[in-house]
Design a protein around this motif. Structure first.
Motif, short mmCIF file in Angstrom:
data_model
loop_
_atom_site.label_atom_id
_atom_site.label_comp_id
_atom_site.label_asym_id
_atom_site.label_seq_id
_atom_site.Cartn_x
_atom_site.Cartn_y
_atom_site.Cartn_z
N LYS A 191 26.09 40.99 -15.23
CA LYS A 191 24.96 40.44 -14.47
C LYS A 191 23.83 40.06 -15.42
O LYS A 191 23.26 38.97 -15.33
N LEU A 192 23.51 40.94 -16.34
CA LEU A 192 22.46 40.67 -17.32
C LEU A 192 22.81 39.44 -18.16
O LEU A 192 21.97 38.56 -18.38
N MET A 193 24.07 39.35 -18.60
CA MET A 193 24.48 38.21 -19.41
C MET A 193 24.41 36.89 -18.63
O MET A 193 23.96 35.88 -19.17
N VAL A 194 24.83 36.91 -17.38
CA VAL A 194 24.78 35.70 -16.56
C VAL A 194 23.32 35.30 -16.31
O VAL A 194 22.98 34.12 -16.35
N GLU A 195 22.47 36.28 -16.07
CA GLU A 195 21.05 35.98 -15.86
C GLU A 195 20.42 35.35 -17.10
O GLU A 195 19.66 34.38 -17.00
N ILE A 196 20.72 35.88 -18.27
CA ILE A 196 20.20 35.31 -19.52
C ILE A 196 20.69 33.88 -19.67
O ILE A 196 19.91 32.97 -19.96
N TYR A 197 21.98 33.68 -19.48
CA TYR A 197 22.59 32.36 -19.62
C TYR A 197 21.96 31.37 -18.65
O TYR A 197 21.55 30.27 -19.05
N CYS A 198 21.86 31.74 -17.39
CA CYS A 198 21.33 30.82 -16.37
C CYS A 198 19.85 30.51 -16.62
O CYS A 198 19.43 29.37 -16.45
N LYS A 199 19.11 31.50 -17.03
CA LYS A 199 17.68 31.29 -17.31
C LYS A 199 17.49 30.28 -18.44
O LYS A 199 16.65 29.39 -18.35
N MET A 217 16.69 28.77 -14.77
CA MET A 217 16.60 29.66 -13.62
C MET A 217 15.14 30.06 -13.38
O MET A 217 14.42 30.38 -14.31
N LYS A 218 14.72 30.05 -12.14
CA LYS A 218 13.35 30.42 -11.78
C LYS A 218 13.37 31.60 -10.81
O LYS A 218 14.31 31.75 -10.03
N ASN A 219 12.33 32.41 -10.84
CA ASN A 219 12.13 33.50 -9.89
C ASN A 219 13.30 34.48 -9.82
O ASN A 219 13.56 35.05 -8.75
N GLY A 220 14.03 34.65 -10.89
CA GLY A 220 15.13 35.59 -10.91
C GLY A 220 16.35 35.17 -10.10
O GLY A 220 17.23 35.97 -9.85
N GLN A 228 25.90 32.02 -9.84
CA GLN A 228 26.06 33.01 -8.77
C GLN A 228 27.54 33.17 -8.42
O GLN A 228 28.03 34.29 -8.25
N GLU A 229 28.25 32.06 -8.37
CA GLU A 229 29.69 32.08 -8.08
C GLU A 229 30.44 32.85 -9.19
O GLU A 229 31.31 33.67 -8.89
#
Length: 99
Positions: free
Chosen positions: A12-20, A25-28, A35-36
Motif C-alpha cells: 500500500k505504501l509503495m503504491v501510494e508513493i508511486y501514484c503520488k 495523486m491528491k488528497n491521499g 487502486q485496482e
C-alpha cells in the motif's frame, strides 16, 4: 502484526508513493489504475497459500499474479522501493530482512 498484514501495508505504501509521484495523486486518493492494482495485490496476499509462513513475493516458488499485474507491481516496486528510505525507512528494513 502478521506477515500478510505487514506485506499489505508495505505494498500500500509503495503504491501510494508511486501514484503520488507518477500520477499526481491528491488528497491521499489513488488513481483508478493504482487502486485496482492495490486491491489485486491485497486479494492475492489474502489468499496466499503459504499464509504467515510466506517470504516476499519475489522469492515465492508460486507466481499467483497475472502477467500484466506482475509487471505493474514490479514497476511500482522498482520506483518506490528506493524511496522507502525517505518515506518509511523502518518498513524498508523489515521488507529487506524478510527476503
Amino acid at each position: 502484526m502478521g506477515k500478510i498484514e505487514r506485506e499489505k501495508k508495505t505494498i500500500k505504501l509503495m503504491v501510494e508513493i508511486y501514484c503520488k509521484k507518477k500520477h499526481d495523486m491528491k488528497n491521499g486518493e489513488l488513481c483508478e489504475e493504482c487502486q485496482e492494482l492495490l486491491e489485486y495485490a491485497h486479494k492475492r496476499l489474502s489468499y496466499c497459500k503459504f499464509g504467515e509462513n510466506k517470504s516476499t513475493c519475489s522469492r515465492c516458488p508460486i507466481h499467483c499474479y497475472k502477467k500484466d499485474m506482475k509487471e505493474k507491481v514490479k514497476e511500482v516496486m522498482k520506483f518506490s522501493g528506493p524511496r522507502l528510505v525517505i518515506y518509511n525507512p523502518i518498513e524498508l528494513i523489515r521488507h529487506a530482512l524478510n527476503k
